[in-house]
Every structure is written in C-alpha cells, then in structure tokens.
Motif scaffolding. Structure first.
Motif, PDB file in Angstrom:
ATOM      1  N   SER A  46      47.283  57.753  30.952  1.00 16.77           N
ATOM      2  CA  SER A  46      45.712  57.782  31.222  1.00 16.77           C
ATOM      3  C   SER A  46      45.017  58.217  30.124  1.00 16.77           C
ATOM      4  CB  SER A  46      45.573  58.010  32.517  1.00 16.77           C
ATOM      5  OG  SER A  46      45.669  59.375  32.459  1.00 16.77           O
ATOM      6  N   ASN A  47      43.525  57.651  29.943  1.00 15.93           N
ATOM      7  CA  ASN A  47      42.812  58.382  29.245  1.00 15.93           C
ATOM      8  C   ASN A  47      42.488  59.883  29.670  1.00 15.93           C
ATOM      9  OD1 ASN A  47      40.692  58.431  27.082  1.00 15.93           O
ATOM     10  ND2 ASN A  47      39.343  58.682  28.726  1.00 15.93           N
ATOM     11  N   LEU A  48      42.446  60.338  30.810  1.00 14.45           N
ATOM     12  CA  LEU A  48      42.218  61.377  31.308  1.00 14.45           C
ATOM     13  C   LEU A  48      43.397  62.470  30.812  1.00 14.45           C
ATOM     14  CD1 LEU A  48      40.150  63.556  33.058  1.00 14.45           C
ATOM     15  CD2 LEU A  48      41.792  62.734  35.052  1.00 14.45           C
ATOM     16  N   ASP A  49      44.701  61.774  31.001  1.00 13.34           N
ATOM     17  CA  ASP A  49      45.751  62.783  30.563  1.00 13.34           C
ATOM     18  C   ASP A  49      45.782  62.780  28.899  1.00 13.34           C
ATOM     19  OD1 ASP A  49      46.569  63.047  33.044  1.00 13.34           O
ATOM     20  OD2 ASP A  49      48.200  61.663  33.049  1.00 13.34           O
ATOM     21  N   LEU A  50      45.459  61.837  28.335  1.00 12.24           N
ATOM     22  CA  LEU A  50      45.245  61.961  26.821  1.00 12.24           C
ATOM     23  C   LEU A  50      44.343  62.911  26.400  1.00 12.24           C
ATOM     24  CD1 LEU A  50      46.195  60.995  24.075  1.00 12.24           C
ATOM     25  CD2 LEU A  50      44.438  58.839  24.254  1.00 12.24           C
ATOM     26  N   ALA A  51      42.972  62.671  27.159  1.00 11.50           N
ATOM     27  CA  ALA A  51      42.285  63.724  26.439  1.00 11.50           C
ATOM     28  C   ALA A  51      42.402  65.236  26.756  1.00 11.50           C
ATOM     29  CB  ALA A  51      41.027  63.432  27.435  1.00 11.50           C
ATOM     30  N   GLU A  52      43.225  65.542  27.880  1.00 13.80           N
ATOM     31  CA  GLU A  52      43.768  66.696  28.427  1.00 13.80           C
ATOM     32  C   GLU A  52      44.830  67.067  27.282  1.00 13.80           C
ATOM     33  OE1 GLU A  52      46.241  68.674  31.830  1.00 13.80           O
ATOM     34  OE2 GLU A  52      44.340  67.853  32.448  1.00 13.80           O
ATOM     35  N   ARG A  53      45.477  66.442  26.841  1.00 14.80           N
ATOM     36  CA  ARG A  53      46.682  66.623  26.171  1.00 14.80           C
ATOM     37  C   ARG A  53      46.309  66.946  24.663  1.00 14.80           C
ATOM     38  NH1 ARG A  53      51.823  64.072  25.498  1.00 14.80           N
ATOM     39  NH2 ARG A  53      51.556  63.565  27.969  1.00 14.80           N
ATOM     40  N   ILE A  54      45.031  66.477  24.158  1.00 13.15           N
ATOM     41  CA  ILE A  54      44.605  66.595  22.555  1.00 13.15           C
ATOM     42  C   ILE A  54      43.210  67.446  22.705  1.00 13.15           C
ATOM     43  CG2 ILE A  54      45.606  64.544  21.834  1.00 13.15           C
ATOM     44  CD1 ILE A  54      42.856  63.113  22.027  1.00 13.15           C
ATOM     45  N   SER A  55      43.074  68.010  23.947  1.00 12.99           N
ATOM     46  CA  SER A  55      41.767  68.921  24.015  1.00 12.99           C
ATOM     47  C   SER A  55      40.743  68.214  23.764  1.00 12.99           C
ATOM     48  CB  SER A  55      42.094  70.464  23.225  1.00 12.99           C
ATOM     49  OG  SER A  55      43.383  70.947  23.596  1.00 12.99           O
ATOM     50  N   LEU A  56      40.399  67.191  24.192  1.00  2.71           N
ATOM     51  CA  LEU A  56      38.993  66.503  24.160  1.00  2.71           C
ATOM     52  C   LEU A  56      38.386  66.129  25.506  1.00  2.71           C
ATOM     53  CD1 LEU A  56      39.121  63.780  21.323  1.00  2.71           C
ATOM     54  CD2 LEU A  56      37.963  65.692  21.407  1.00  2.71           C
ATOM     55  N   SER A  57      37.139  65.897  25.801  1.00  2.00           N
ATOM     56  CA  SER A  57      36.554  65.399  26.870  1.00  2.00           C
ATOM     57  C   SER A  57      36.897  64.165  27.225  1.00  2.00           C
ATOM     58  CB  SER A  57      35.064  65.514  26.823  1.00  2.00           C
ATOM     59  OG  SER A  57      34.418  64.523  25.982  1.00  2.00           O
ATOM     60  N   PRO A  58      37.006  63.592  28.308  1.00  3.54           N
ATOM     61  CA  PRO A  58      37.566  62.110  28.508  1.00  3.54           C
ATOM     62  C   PRO A  58      36.753  61.164  27.895  1.00  3.54           C
ATOM     63  CG  PRO A  58      37.824  63.300  30.530  1.00  3.54           C
ATOM     64  CD  PRO A  58      36.903  64.355  29.546  1.00  3.54           C
ATOM     65  N   SER A  59      35.278  61.460  27.854  1.00  8.36           N
ATOM     66  CA  SER A  59      34.559  60.439  27.277  1.00  8.36           C
ATOM     67  C   SER A  59      34.794  60.327  25.747  1.00  8.36           C
ATOM     68  CB  SER A  59      33.023  60.745  27.613  1.00  8.36           C
ATOM     69  OG  SER A  59      32.384  62.084  27.239  1.00  8.36           O
ATOM     70  N   ALA A  60      34.630  61.490  25.047  1.00 14.39           N
ATOM     71  CA  ALA A  60      34.894  61.725  23.586  1.00 14.39           C
ATOM     72  C   ALA A  60      36.378  60.887  23.267  1.00 14.39           C
ATOM     73  CB  ALA A  60      34.956  62.976  23.172  1.00 14.39           C
ATOM     74  N   CYS A  61      37.276  61.198  24.152  1.00 18.60           N
ATOM     75  CA  CYS A  61      38.671  60.720  23.911  1.00 18.60           C
ATOM     76  C   CYS A  61      38.518  59.020  23.848  1.00 18.60           C
ATOM     77  CB  CYS A  61      39.488  61.019  25.028  1.00 18.60           C
ATOM     78  SG  CYS A  61      41.287  60.446  24.660  1.00 18.60           S
ATOM     79  N   LEU A  62      37.877  58.653  24.609  1.00 18.44           N
ATOM     80  CA  LEU A  62      37.881  57.081  24.878  1.00 18.44           C
ATOM     81  C   LEU A  62      37.031  56.470  23.930  1.00 18.44           C
ATOM     82  CD1 LEU A  62      38.622  54.684  26.850  1.00 18.44           C
ATOM     83  CD2 LEU A  62      36.445  55.240  28.003  1.00 18.44           C
ATOM     84  N   ARG A  63      36.030  57.207  23.340  1.00 14.77           N
ATOM     85  CA  ARG A  63      35.155  56.808  22.428  1.00 14.77           C
ATOM     86  C   ARG A  63      35.908  56.557  20.807  1.00 14.77           C
ATOM     87  NH1 ARG A  63      31.202  59.958  24.188  1.00 14.77           N
ATOM     88  NH2 ARG A  63      31.556  61.633  22.753  1.00 14.77           N
ATOM     89  N   ARG A  64      37.039  57.628  20.844  1.00 12.85           N
ATOM     90  CA  ARG A  64      37.778  57.625  19.658  1.00 12.85           C
ATOM     91  C   ARG A  64      38.918  56.636  19.633  1.00 12.85           C
ATOM     92  NH1 ARG A  64      38.634  62.027  15.962  1.00 12.85           N
ATOM     93  NH2 ARG A  64      37.033  63.690  16.398  1.00 12.85           N
ATOM     94  N   LEU A  65      39.210  56.433  21.065  1.00 13.06           N
ATOM     95  CA  LEU A  65      40.405  55.560  21.116  1.00 13.06           C
ATOM     96  C   LEU A  65      39.922  54.163  20.966  1.00 13.06           C
ATOM     97  CD1 LEU A  65      43.119  54.838  21.995  1.00 13.06           C
ATOM     98  CD2 LEU A  65      42.271  54.800  24.460  1.00 13.06           C
TER      99      LEU A  65
END
Length: 167
Positions: free
Chosen positions: A24-43
C-alpha cells in the motif's frame, strides 16, 4: 532520448516495489520515510515517466504443473523470404514460449520455454517449433536447477542521476 533524474528516494521506491508490488502507499511511504502524499506523487511521476511499466503477479510454476523449463537456441535458414518476421509471428501463438530473444552468436534466437513435462516439451518442439518456417536447427538446454532468478532491474546499479528514457 529524454533524461530522467532518479534520486536515492526514487531508487528506494523502485527497489521496494520490485519485491512487493502490492504494498500500500501508506506502507511504502513508511518504509522509505516519506509522507504518504509525497510518496504517491513520486510514484505517479515514476509511472508517468515510464520508469514503472506495469504491475504483475509472480506465479509458482510448479504449483501450476509446469515441471520443465528449457532454454532453446534456434538457428534459421536465411534463404527463406521474411524468415525473421514469419518466425516472430509464429512464436506469438506459442504459450509455452515465455521469453524470446534475438541474440548474437551461432544461433539467431534464444527461447525460454515452460512445459508440464518432457512429453509436453517434446510435442511442442516436434509439432510446432521444428515446423516453423525457416527453422534449420534447434538446441535445447533443460534447466536442472535454478540458482538465481530475478526479473527486476538492478536499481542499486543506478549510479548516474540521469537515466535515459525512450522517446
């Protein structure tokens, strides 16, 4: 070709996704130390840039009854008209062929073939592969044991800040 800049965070995203495509985006964001919104933007940007082509499931061949894997070298007769196009068209209809490559060396093609067993493989080779237009010689290498298999891209080797994008 357009250049794409990948930083260390992008590389971490890609590494995680290659091993856990359903994260999930939430788990991915946590794993790479980003906020969920920043992680989703990058993805989304990696998807839009074509770095991420698609998502898929890896299936267990043995559980599905595919006990035999072979790498098959195919040499063609060059005197047949449109031999390459005709062979490429024929192999698209062979579900046993899970990879097909034009290669350098003594042969023209390297095929990766899955079959349920030796009889299935033999039926494929004799009934279809040998009958394909222009086939001159076939050499099979049956896989006895897989030591390493990874269909991903070695993201750890991305050392340049610029990655070439087809375009």
């Amino acid at each position: 070709m357009n250049a794409i800049s990948l930083d260390a965070t992008d590389c971490r995203i890609l590494t995680v996704l290659q091993h856990e495509g359903r994260i999930s985006n939430l788990d991915l964001a946590e794993r790479i130390s980003l906020s969920p919104s920043a992680c989703l933007r990058r993805l989304r940007l990696l998807e839009e840039q074509g770095v991420i082509e698609r998502y898929r499931a890896c299936l267990n061949r043995e559980v599905l009854g595919f006990e035999l894997e072979a790498f098959v070298q195919v040499s063609m007769r060059n005197d047949h008209e449109n031999w390459h196009e005709r062979f490429a068209e024929a192999l698209r209809d062979w579900p046993e062929v899970i990879g097909a490559f034009v290669v350098t060396g003594e042969t023209h093609y390297l095929l990766r073939v899955l079959a349920h067993n030796l009889k299935h493989y033999s039926d494929f080779v004799l009934g279809r592969l040998y009958k394909a237009p222009g086939v001159m010689d076939i050499r099979s290498n049956i896989v006895l044991q897989t030591l390493k298999e990874d269909s991903g891209v070695p993201v750890s080797l991305v050392t340049s800040p610029k990655v070439q994008q087809p375009g």
